[in-house]
Design a protein around this motif. Structure first.
Motif, PDB file in Angstrom:
ATOM      1  N   VAL A   1       0.864  -1.188   0.000  1.00 54.21           N
ATOM      2  CA  VAL A   1       0.000   0.000   0.000  1.00 54.21           C
ATOM      3  C   VAL A   1       0.898   1.234   0.000  1.00 54.21           C
ATOM      4  O   VAL A   1       2.082   1.156   0.316  1.00 54.21           O
ATOM      5  CB  VAL A   1      -0.899   0.016   1.254  1.00 54.21           C
ATOM      6  CG1 VAL A   1      -1.899  -1.119   1.217  1.00 54.21           C
ATOM      7  CG2 VAL A   1      -0.079  -0.073   2.550  1.00 54.21           C
ATOM      8  N   VAL A   2       0.351   2.397  -0.398  1.00 48.96           N
ATOM      9  CA  VAL A   2      -1.025   2.667  -0.771  1.00 48.96           C
ATOM     10  C   VAL A   2      -1.023   2.936  -2.276  1.00 48.96           C
ATOM     11  O   VAL A   2      -0.316   3.816  -2.736  1.00 48.96           O
ATOM     12  CB  VAL A   2      -1.552   3.916  -0.040  1.00 48.96           C
ATOM     13  CG1 VAL A   2      -2.935   4.306  -0.534  1.00 48.96           C
ATOM     14  CG2 VAL A   2      -1.571   3.716   1.457  1.00 48.96           C
ATOM     15  N   ASP A   3      -1.829   2.182  -3.030  1.00 43.84           N
ATOM     16  CA  ASP A   3      -1.801   2.381  -4.480  1.00 43.84           C
ATOM     17  C   ASP A   3      -2.550   3.648  -4.870  1.00 43.84           C
ATOM     18  O   ASP A   3      -3.261   4.259  -4.073  1.00 43.84           O
ATOM     19  CB  ASP A   3      -2.305   1.142  -5.215  1.00 43.84           C
ATOM     20  CG  ASP A   3      -3.806   0.935  -5.162  1.00 43.84           C
ATOM     21  OD1 ASP A   3      -4.545   1.908  -4.918  1.00 43.84           O
ATOM     22  OD2 ASP A   3      -4.252  -0.198  -5.382  1.00 43.84           O
ATOM     23  N   ASP A   4      -2.348   4.065  -6.110  1.00 41.85           N
ATOM     24  CA  ASP A   4      -2.863   5.371  -6.539  1.00 41.85           C
ATOM     25  C   ASP A   4      -4.376   5.400  -6.706  1.00 41.85           C
ATOM     26  O   ASP A   4      -4.953   6.470  -6.916  1.00 41.85           O
ATOM     27  CB  ASP A   4      -2.178   5.841  -7.827  1.00 41.85           C
ATOM     28  CG  ASP A   4      -2.204   4.812  -8.933  1.00 41.85           C
ATOM     29  OD1 ASP A   4      -2.889   3.777  -8.783  1.00 41.85           O
ATOM     30  OD2 ASP A   4      -1.537   5.026  -9.959  1.00 41.85           O
ATOM     31  N   ALA A   5      -5.041   4.241  -6.581  1.00 38.63           N
ATOM     32  CA  ALA A   5      -6.500   4.204  -6.650  1.00 38.63           C
ATOM     33  C   ALA A   5      -7.147   4.256  -5.267  1.00 38.63           C
ATOM     34  O   ALA A   5      -8.365   4.329  -5.156  1.00 38.63           O
ATOM     35  CB  ALA A   5      -6.962   2.945  -7.383  1.00 38.63           C
ATOM     36  N   HIS A   6      -6.334   4.209  -4.199  1.00 42.55           N
ATOM     37  CA  HIS A   6      -6.884   4.114  -2.842  1.00 42.55           C
ATOM     38  C   HIS A   6      -6.177   5.079  -1.901  1.00 42.55           C
ATOM     39  O   HIS A   6      -5.752   4.702  -0.811  1.00 42.55           O
ATOM     40  CB  HIS A   6      -6.745   2.682  -2.318  1.00 42.55           C
ATOM     41  CG  HIS A   6      -7.484   1.666  -3.142  1.00 42.55           C
ATOM     42  ND1 HIS A   6      -6.872   0.908  -4.108  1.00 42.55           N
ATOM     43  CD2 HIS A   6      -8.788   1.297  -3.141  1.00 42.55           C
ATOM     44  CE1 HIS A   6      -7.766   0.108  -4.673  1.00 42.55           C
ATOM     45  NE2 HIS A   6      -8.931   0.325  -4.109  1.00 42.55           N
ATOM     46  N   ARG A   7      -6.072   6.328  -2.296  1.00 46.13           N
ATOM     47  CA  ARG A   7      -5.307   7.282  -1.495  1.00 46.13           C
ATOM     48  C   ARG A   7      -6.180   8.178  -0.625  1.00 46.13           C
ATOM     49  O   ARG A   7      -5.790   9.286  -0.269  1.00 46.13           O
ATOM     50  CB  ARG A   7      -4.392   8.098  -2.402  1.00 46.13           C
ATOM     51  CG  ARG A   7      -3.265   7.215  -2.912  1.00 46.13           C
ATOM     52  CD  ARG A   7      -2.115   7.918  -3.517  1.00 46.13           C
ATOM     53  NE  ARG A   7      -1.036   6.973  -3.727  1.00 46.13           N
ATOM     54  CZ  ARG A   7      -0.071   7.134  -4.606  1.00 46.13           C
ATOM     55  NH1 ARG A   7      -0.011   8.228  -5.337  1.00 46.13           N
ATOM     56  NH2 ARG A   7       0.866   6.237  -4.745  1.00 46.13           N
ATOM     57  N   THR A   8      -7.343   7.674  -0.270  1.00 39.41           N
ATOM     58  CA  THR A   8      -8.160   8.297   0.766  1.00 39.41           C
ATOM     59  C   THR A   8      -8.535   7.209   1.764  1.00 39.41           C
ATOM     60  O   THR A   8      -8.538   6.016   1.435  1.00 39.41           O
ATOM     61  CB  THR A   8      -9.447   8.915   0.197  1.00 39.41           C
ATOM     62  OG1 THR A   8     -10.301   7.867  -0.296  1.00 39.41           O
ATOM     63  CG2 THR A   8      -9.137   9.907  -0.925  1.00 39.41           C
ATOM     64  N   VAL A   9      -8.842   7.625   2.987  1.00 35.44           N
ATOM     65  CA  VAL A   9      -9.231   6.653   4.010  1.00 35.44           C
ATOM     66  C   VAL A   9     -10.495   5.925   3.584  1.00 35.44           C
ATOM     67  O   VAL A   9     -10.629   4.706   3.780  1.00 35.44           O
ATOM     68  CB  VAL A   9      -9.414   7.352   5.364  1.00 35.44           C
ATOM     69  CG1 VAL A   9     -10.022   6.398   6.384  1.00 35.44           C
ATOM     70  CG2 VAL A   9      -8.076   7.887   5.868  1.00 35.44           C
ATOM     71  N   PHE A  10     -11.432   6.658   2.975  1.00 34.77           N
ATOM     72  CA  PHE A  10     -12.662   6.010   2.526  1.00 34.77           C
ATOM     73  C   PHE A  10     -12.368   4.922   1.493  1.00 34.77           C
ATOM     74  O   PHE A  10     -12.930   3.824   1.560  1.00 34.77           O
ATOM     75  CB  PHE A  10     -13.620   7.045   1.924  1.00 34.77           C
ATOM     76  CG  PHE A  10     -14.866   6.437   1.331  1.00 34.77           C
ATOM     77  CD1 PHE A  10     -15.888   5.997   2.152  1.00 34.77           C
ATOM     78  CD2 PHE A  10     -14.997   6.274  -0.044  1.00 34.77           C
ATOM     79  CE1 PHE A  10     -17.033   5.409   1.615  1.00 34.77           C
ATOM     80  CE2 PHE A  10     -16.129   5.691  -0.587  1.00 34.77           C
ATOM     81  CZ  PHE A  10     -17.144   5.264   0.248  1.00 34.77           C
TER      82      PHE A  10
END
Length: 237
Positions: free
Chosen positions: A110-119
């Motif tokens: 982690v953290v990949d560029d598609a999941h860079r928010t906590v949500f």
């Protein structure tokens, strides 16, 4: 910290858990690896059986703590394996203490560029829960409870801001990026991109597995690690 396996069988393999977790979800992988290698499994500060520090500990300081453990156990030249946020901790350790680490393996980094928010992270984690067997989810959520909300959120803040792709580009050691082919948290583009950022990077997927591939497909993950870092008597070109 737990040490087991063959002391005479090449570089030791050190397994580092992810955020909120402990050594427990490495049991099956450790069993597969210890047939051929010394295996060291740690609980980092605030995780598992390790006490929580009385202050914040960022990725850099966690890496320094891990380097101290490696030095004290004589695990120089080890193969350092990190899962999820553990990928960040092992990459940083390899950068800070190059003499202690011969190769780096990251599983579901982690953290990949598609999941860079906590949500986005929470949503991906929810999807992953549906893809993991119940026994894995039991370990994950009991470890989360043991970790506690406050320490988890403290580490989550560091996880979300650590520049993984920039830091792997500085590695001098060979890097293997592994992911389960059904992992919703670390996608395939990200895995390939991380491997491509290093001078000696490789990428592989574990068929049928989701994020916790080391528990659901331990033999396949062990085989990938041992092929990437063979013992001297089995070295391949």
């Amino acid at each position: 910290m737990r040490v087991s396996g063959r002391a005479d069988a090449g570089a030791p393999v050190v397994l580092v858990h992810g955020i909120g977790m402990s050594h427990r979800y490495f049991r099956r992988l450790a069993a597969a690896l210890r047939r051929r290698r010394t295996v060291i499994v740690v609980d980092l500060p605030g995780h598992g059986a390790s006490p929580k520090p009385g202050r914040d500990v960022d990725v850099g300081e966690m890496a320094r703590a891990l380097a101290v453990v490696l030095a004290e156990t004589g695990a120089g030249g080890c193969v350092l394996v990190g899962h999820s946020m553990g990928a960040q901790w092992v990459v940083e350790t390899a950068l800070q203490a190059e003499e202690l680490v011969s190769r780096v393996v990251v599983i579901g980094p982690v953290v990949d560029d598609a999941h860079r928010t906590v949500f986005a992270q929470m949503r991906a984690l929810a999807v992953d829960c549906l893809r993991e067997p119940p026994r894995v989810n039991v370990v994950v959520f009991t470890d989360y409870l043991r970790c506690g909300v406050r320490w988890y959120l403290t580490q989550l803040r560091h996880m979300m801001t650590y520049p993984t792709e920039d830091r792997v580009a500085r590695l001098r050691q060979p890097l293997l990026v592994l992911r389960g082919e059904r992992d919703p948290i670390a996608d395939v583009r990200w895995g390939r991109a991380l491997a491509a950022r290093t001078a000696d990077g490789r990428f592989a997927q574990v068929g049928g597995a989701a994020h916790v591939a080391q528990s659901t497909a331990p033999l396949a993950v062990a085989a990938r690690i041992l092929t990437f870092a063979p013992s001297p008597d089995r070295a391949v070109s």
